[in-house]
Scaffold this active site. Structure first.
Site, PDB file in Angstrom:
ATOM      1  N   GLU A 122       0.976  -1.173   0.059  1.00 29.05           N
ATOM      2  CA  GLU A 122       0.091  -0.047  -0.021  1.00 29.05           C
ATOM      3  C   GLU A 122       1.025   1.158  -0.171  1.00 29.05           C
ATOM      4  O   GLU A 122       2.218   1.203   0.156  1.00 29.05           O
ATOM      5  CB  GLU A 122      -0.989   0.095   1.190  1.00 29.05           C
ATOM      6  CG  GLU A 122      -2.020  -1.047   1.184  1.00 29.05           C
ATOM      7  CD  GLU A 122      -2.826  -1.105   2.119  1.00 29.05           C
ATOM      8  OE1 GLU A 122      -2.827  -0.342   3.342  1.00 29.05           O
ATOM      9  OE2 GLU A 122      -3.476  -2.043   2.361  1.00 29.05           O
ATOM     10  N   HIS A 245      -9.191   9.238   2.618  1.00 24.64           N
ATOM     11  CA  HIS A 245      -8.901   8.295   1.853  1.00 24.64           C
ATOM     12  C   HIS A 245      -9.060   8.658   0.395  1.00 24.64           C
ATOM     13  O   HIS A 245      -9.964   9.033   0.017  1.00 24.64           O
ATOM     14  CB  HIS A 245      -9.751   6.828   2.005  1.00 24.64           C
ATOM     15  CG  HIS A 245      -8.896   5.608   1.585  1.00 24.64           C
ATOM     16  ND1 HIS A 245      -8.879   5.231   0.304  1.00 24.64           N
ATOM     17  CD2 HIS A 245      -8.221   4.594   2.148  1.00 24.64           C
ATOM     18  CE1 HIS A 245      -8.146   4.204   0.095  1.00 24.64           C
ATOM     19  NE2 HIS A 245      -7.994   3.952   1.221  1.00 24.64           N
ATOM     20  N   ARG A 291      -0.791   8.803   1.429  1.00 25.88           N
ATOM     21  CA  ARG A 291      -2.239   9.010   1.106  1.00 25.88           C
ATOM     22  C   ARG A 291      -2.596  10.758   1.269  1.00 25.88           C
ATOM     23  O   ARG A 291      -3.406  11.188   0.469  1.00 25.88           O
ATOM     24  CB  ARG A 291      -2.819   8.798   2.272  1.00 25.88           C
ATOM     25  CG  ARG A 291      -4.230   7.524   1.867  1.00 25.88           C
ATOM     26  CD  ARG A 291      -4.676   6.890   3.048  1.00 25.88           C
ATOM     27  NE  ARG A 291      -4.359   5.657   2.969  1.00 25.88           N
ATOM     28  CZ  ARG A 291      -5.082   4.645   3.816  1.00 25.88           C
ATOM     29  NH1 ARG A 291      -5.657   4.993   4.878  1.00 25.88           N
ATOM     30  NH2 ARG A 291      -4.826   3.302   3.423  1.00 25.88           N
ATOM     31  N   HIS A 352     -11.838   9.480   6.433  1.00 24.36           N
ATOM     32  CA  HIS A 352     -11.192   7.880   6.900  1.00 24.36           C
ATOM     33  C   HIS A 352     -10.876   7.587   8.153  1.00 24.36           C
ATOM     34  O   HIS A 352     -11.345   6.768   8.728  1.00 24.36           O
ATOM     35  CB  HIS A 352     -10.419   7.549   5.523  1.00 24.36           C
ATOM     36  CG  HIS A 352      -9.711   6.124   5.556  1.00 24.36           C
ATOM     37  ND1 HIS A 352     -10.959   5.229   5.501  1.00 24.36           N
ATOM     38  CD2 HIS A 352      -8.897   5.371   5.835  1.00 24.36           C
ATOM     39  CE1 HIS A 352     -10.190   4.105   5.616  1.00 24.36           C
ATOM     40  NE2 HIS A 352      -8.896   4.088   5.516  1.00 24.36           N
ATOM     41  N   ARG A 387      -1.317   8.922   9.281  1.00 25.22           N
ATOM     42  CA  ARG A 387      -1.076   7.701   9.153  1.00 25.22           C
ATOM     43  C   ARG A 387      -0.466   6.848   8.153  1.00 25.22           C
ATOM     44  O   ARG A 387      -1.053   7.006   7.229  1.00 25.22           O
ATOM     45  CB  ARG A 387      -2.221   6.979   9.882  1.00 25.22           C
ATOM     46  CG  ARG A 387      -2.421   5.457   9.926  1.00 25.22           C
ATOM     47  CD  ARG A 387      -3.706   4.960  10.468  1.00 25.22           C
ATOM     48  NE  ARG A 387      -4.656   5.180   9.565  1.00 25.22           N
ATOM     49  CZ  ARG A 387      -5.334   4.151   8.830  1.00 25.22           C
ATOM     50  NH1 ARG A 387      -4.702   3.035   8.873  1.00 25.22           N
ATOM     51  NH2 ARG A 387      -6.102   4.455   7.750  1.00 25.22           N
TER      52      ARG A 387
HETATM   53  P1  FAD Z   1     -13.466   0.291  15.936  1.00 23.05           P
HETATM   54  O1  FAD Z   1     -13.308  -0.930  15.167  1.00 23.05           O
HETATM   55  O2  FAD Z   1     -14.266   1.455  15.053  1.00 23.05           O
HETATM   56  O3  FAD Z   1     -14.588  -0.172  17.077  1.00 23.05           O
HETATM   57  C1  FAD Z   1     -15.512   1.078  17.902  1.00 23.05           C
HETATM   58  C2  FAD Z   1     -16.526   0.327  18.502  1.00 23.05           C
HETATM   59  O4  FAD Z   1     -16.934   1.307  19.512  1.00 23.05           O
HETATM   60  C3  FAD Z   1     -17.788   0.135  17.381  1.00 23.05           C
HETATM   61  O5  FAD Z   1     -18.229  -1.301  18.061  1.00 23.05           O
HETATM   62  C4  FAD Z   1     -18.858   0.904  17.765  1.00 23.05           C
HETATM   63  O6  FAD Z   1     -20.062   0.489  17.621  1.00 23.05           O
HETATM   64  C5  FAD Z   1     -18.373   1.441  19.240  1.00 23.05           C
HETATM   65  N1  FAD Z   1     -18.841   2.644  19.962  1.00 23.05           N
HETATM   66  C6  FAD Z   1     -18.689   3.643  19.567  1.00 23.05           C
HETATM   67  N2  FAD Z   1     -19.206   4.720  20.164  1.00 23.05           N
HETATM   68  C7  FAD Z   1     -19.885   3.967  21.118  1.00 23.05           C
HETATM   69  C8  FAD Z   1     -20.701   4.367  22.320  1.00 23.05           C
HETATM   70  N3  FAD Z   1     -21.022   5.777  22.484  1.00 23.05           N
HETATM   71  N4  FAD Z   1     -21.132   3.442  23.011  1.00 23.05           N
HETATM   72  C9  FAD Z   1     -20.809   2.174  22.807  1.00 23.05           C
HETATM   73  N5  FAD Z   1     -20.192   1.822  21.732  1.00 23.05           N
HETATM   74  C10 FAD Z   1     -19.658   2.934  20.977  1.00 23.05           C
HETATM   75  N6  FAD Z   1      -7.022   0.179   8.899  1.00 23.05           N
HETATM   76  C11 FAD Z   1      -6.018  -0.771   8.745  1.00 23.05           C
HETATM   77  O7  FAD Z   1      -4.910  -0.806   9.613  1.00 23.05           O
HETATM   78  N7  FAD Z   1      -5.910  -1.371   7.756  1.00 23.05           N
HETATM   79  C12 FAD Z   1      -6.953  -1.357   6.938  1.00 23.05           C
HETATM   80  O8  FAD Z   1      -7.208  -2.206   5.846  1.00 23.05           O
HETATM   81  C13 FAD Z   1      -7.853  -0.403   6.961  1.00 23.05           C
HETATM   82  N8  FAD Z   1      -8.989  -0.491   6.242  1.00 23.05           N
HETATM   83  C14 FAD Z   1      -9.938   0.376   6.592  1.00 23.05           C
HETATM   84  C15 FAD Z   1     -11.386   0.408   5.827  1.00 23.05           C
HETATM   85  C16 FAD Z   1     -12.393   1.059   6.187  1.00 23.05           C
HETATM   86  C17 FAD Z   1     -13.677   1.272   5.200  1.00 23.05           C
HETATM   87  C18 FAD Z   1     -12.316   1.882   7.495  1.00 23.05           C
HETATM   88  C19 FAD Z   1     -13.662   2.535   7.606  1.00 23.05           C
HETATM   89  C20 FAD Z   1     -11.283   1.637   8.050  1.00 23.05           C
HETATM   90  C21 FAD Z   1     -10.074   1.012   7.634  1.00 23.05           C
HETATM   91  N9  FAD Z   1      -9.008   0.992   8.659  1.00 23.05           N
HETATM   92  C22 FAD Z   1      -7.970   0.215   8.206  1.00 23.05           C
HETATM   93  C23 FAD Z   1      -9.046   1.802   9.997  1.00 23.05           C
HETATM   94  C24 FAD Z   1      -9.162   0.783  10.905  1.00 23.05           C
HETATM   95  O9  FAD Z   1     -10.221  -0.029  10.560  1.00 23.05           O
HETATM   96  C25 FAD Z   1      -9.845   1.398  12.268  1.00 23.05           C
HETATM   97  O10 FAD Z   1      -8.805   2.315  12.639  1.00 23.05           O
HETATM   98  C26 FAD Z   1      -9.768   0.449  13.287  1.00 23.05           C
HETATM   99  O11 FAD Z   1     -10.354  -0.579  13.005  1.00 23.05           O
HETATM  100  C27 FAD Z   1     -10.331   1.054  14.661  1.00 23.05           C
HETATM  101  O12 FAD Z   1     -10.436   0.049  15.506  1.00 23.05           O
HETATM  102  P2  FAD Z   1     -10.979   0.278  17.126  1.00 23.05           P
HETATM  103  O13 FAD Z   1     -10.860  -0.927  17.523  1.00 23.05           O
HETATM  104  O14 FAD Z   1     -10.029   1.218  17.745  1.00 23.05           O
HETATM  105  O15 FAD Z   1     -12.401   0.933  16.585  1.00 23.05           O
HETATM  106  C1  SIN Z   2      -7.161   0.331   2.601  1.00 22.62           C
HETATM  107  O1  SIN Z   2      -7.628  -0.684   2.424  1.00 22.62           O
HETATM  108  O2  SIN Z   2      -6.893   1.063   1.603  1.00 22.62           O
HETATM  109  C2  SIN Z   2      -7.403   1.016   3.862  1.00 22.62           C
HETATM  110  C3  SIN Z   2      -6.177   0.828   4.679  1.00 22.62           C
HETATM  111  C4  SIN Z   2      -6.020   1.857   5.784  1.00 22.62           C
HETATM  112  O3  SIN Z   2      -6.847   2.482   5.791  1.00 22.62           O
HETATM  113  O4  SIN Z   2      -5.071   1.404   6.627  1.00 22.62           O
END
Ligand code: FAD
Ligand code: SIN
Length: 537
Positions: A122, A245, A291, A352, A387
């Protein structure tokens, strides 16, 4: 009848990679509640496509991964933090595999007779180092983690439960250092606000993409955790660094569908609507530049041509390869009438990832005792001003482990203060829900128009005024009416918008994702300086 008070050793807010990983670790010794506002899998994690960046390849090293991360971070990363998280990465990924995570393997055995993982590439990475499950890595992570959680008797998952605000010693009128004793949570099914008391709370609520009109994030990403921690008195840092993104599918009926950067990693090329490749004018890595550079280049190309999108073209690769490597994207685009093996994909940048957040150490400690923050909600210093792709799943996984290790070694006691029930006051049902939805739209549009990829001080000031007016209206609503999840999210989104704008106005330079035309270059005196906001009590 007063609503129940729950007692758990630990309360985890959020069921993405950070929350679930922490819960599984501490559940070996303690009782854990996972509070999550929709169904358990719904999270940014669930939609991750590209994968997890970790050093596993023979031609790779932690030093190279560190170098790429620092370079993307544009001078604002904390080098010691970067080194610690990236060094820890391979061991934590191995643990995830032991839990049942299935990463895609290479089709053929290597000469040593082993089957290695297929490593993706990437933007900003100098090596192939992204472990992935085809193009739906997050879905597979959530499957593996939730299956393990379901088999763990010490964990109870509260779905459709919305965390509202922390109960802190400061709010209870105590003097001395601020400590978190519990949290108020709305049970969306009953409409009652319950109290959760615990030794400590892990905040793992993810990011805030929904603060912008166009985003790759699902509806849950409303910045609740940042807003809650800020209200409770924690420092929040670097919120101006919102990552856009570059390639979100442009289609009137497609809501928030990402086209992974891995498409460019496999040779996909960005073109203008006229068919011209334009990235070579912007960066030597062309379509695989970091990015922030790609998003700004697309923004300027769209302004130049007046078109509503640019094109991402991978049609020169064999159809069989595209369908096998990107089955999720292929099928989704096909549903919208687009065959990506034959036609280029219309794409636009969209909000993103939140690089800033609640200031936290690598093991989750925040300014408030008993309140930990891990994952996208936190700001540890790993990402700096931009990032590096696929470093965020890794951060959630590693920091959850470090936080769990630390708290298991020295678990805090329960706070022995009486916690008052949530005060409903004279609240009535909100019959003007339309106002809530108008305010939502106005904030998201203001942020998109005035606080987007390219900013100016005048536009930021305009956004600040509008958001301040909306805040006033929302506060009045908040105190007058019964709380609903829509109203709670609106209040949080308004707070996060205010924090993003205030941080952006504090930084008189352009660095990484923050690009202000009035200060178009980085200012050396701002290198290594975080923009930090704390609520005035
Ligand atoms: P999240 O996975 O967002 O989980 C947050 C949780 O908190 C959810 O369950 C939500 O419902 C809950 N929540 C929020 N507010 C409240 C509240 N007030 N009360 C109760 N529950 C609540 N990163 C990478 O490293 N590689 C990738 O390939 C990648 N691809 C991505 C693709 C997309 C489409 C997106 C949107 C993001 C991507 N990212 C990627 C970024 C990455 O997915 C996130 O940064 C990461 O998953 C965040 O994890 P987390 O556990 O911190 O939060
Ligand atoms: C992607 O798959 O392009 C998202 C990867 C990321 O947000 O880290």
């Amino acid at each position: 009848m007063s609503p129940p008070t729950h007692h758990f050793d630990f309360v985890v807010i959020g069921s993405g990679i950070a929350g679930l990983s922490f819960a599984l670790k501490v559940a070996s010794r303690f009782r854990v509640a996972i509070v999550t506002k929709r169904w358990a899998a719904e999270s940014n994690t669930n939609y991750a496509q590209g994968g997890i960046a970790a050093v596993t390849g023979a031609d790779d090293s932690v030093e190279l991964h560190v170098r790429d991360t620092l370079s993307a971070g544009a001078g604002l990363c904390r080098e010691a933090v970067v080194r610690q998280i990236l060094k820890e990465g391979p061991a934590r990924v191995a643990e995830l595999i032991e839990l049942g995570m299935r990463f895609t393997e290479e089709e053929e055995e290597s000469p040593d007779g082993e089957r290695h993982f297929d490593l993706g590439r990437e933007g900003g990475h100098s090596r192939r180092r992204i472990l992935h499950a085809k193009d739906a890595t997050g879905r597979e992570i959530e499957r593996a983690l939730l299956a393990t959680v379901a088999a763990q008797p010490n964990i109870r998952v509260f779905e459709e439960h919305f965390a509202i605000d922390f109960i802190t010693t400061r709010k209870l009128g105590q003097t001395g250092p601020n400590r978190c004793a519990g949290v108020y949570v709305l049970d969306k099914a009953t409409g009652r606000v319950e109290t959760f008391a615990s030794r400590a709370i892990l905040l793992a609520t993810g990011g805030c993409g929904k603060v912008y009109l166009y985003t790759t994030n699902p509806d849950v990403a409303t910045g609740d955790g940042v807003a809650m921690a800020y209200r409770a008195g924690a420092r929040v840092a670097n919120m101006e660094f919102v990552q856009f993104h570059p390639t979100c599918l442009y289609h009137p009926k497609a809501k928030s569908f990402l086209v992974t950067e891995a498409v460019r990693g496999e040779g996909g090329v960005l073109r203008s609507v006229e068919g011209t490749e334009f990235m070579e004018q912007h960066h030597p890595l062309k379509s695989l530049a970091p990015r922030d550079v790609v998003a700004r280049a697309i923004d300027s190309e769209m302004k130049r041509t007046g078109a509503a999108h640019v094109l991402l073209d991978i049609t020169h690769k064999p159809a069989r390869f595209i369908i096998d490597r990107f089955p999720n994207i292929y099928q989704t685009c096909l549903k919208f009438g687009l065959d990506i093996t034959k036609e280029p994909i219309p794409v636009v940048p969209a909000a993103h990832y939140q690089c800033g957040g609640v200031m936290a150490t690598v093991d989750g400690e925040t300014d408030i005792a008993g309140l930990l923050a891990v994952g996208e909600v936190s700001c540890t210093g790993l990402h700096g001003a931009n990032r590096l792709a696929s470093n965020s799943l890794l951060e959630g996984l590693v920091c959850a482990h470090l936080a769990a290790e630390k708290i298991i070694a020295a678990p805090p006691e329960f706070c022995d203060l009486a916690m008052p029930d949530w005060q409903l006051g004279k609240a009535q049902n909100a019959d003007e829900l339309v106002v809530v939805s108008h305010n939502w739209d106005e904030i998201r549009r203001t942020m998109w128009d005035y606080v987007g990829i390219v900013r100016t001080t005048k536009r930021l000031e305009r956004a600040q005024k509008r958001i301040a007016n909306l805040q006033e209206e929302i506060q009045q609503y908040y105190w007058d009416f019964v709380v609903t999840s829509d109203l709670l999210e609106l209040r949080n989104i308004a707070t996060v918008a205010e924090l993003i704008v205030a941080s952006a106005l504090q930084r008189p330079e352009s660095r990484g994702l923050h690009h202000n035309l009035d200060f178009s270059k980085p200012d050396q005196s701002w290198a290594q300086r975080d923009t930090i906001l704390t609520r005035v009590a």
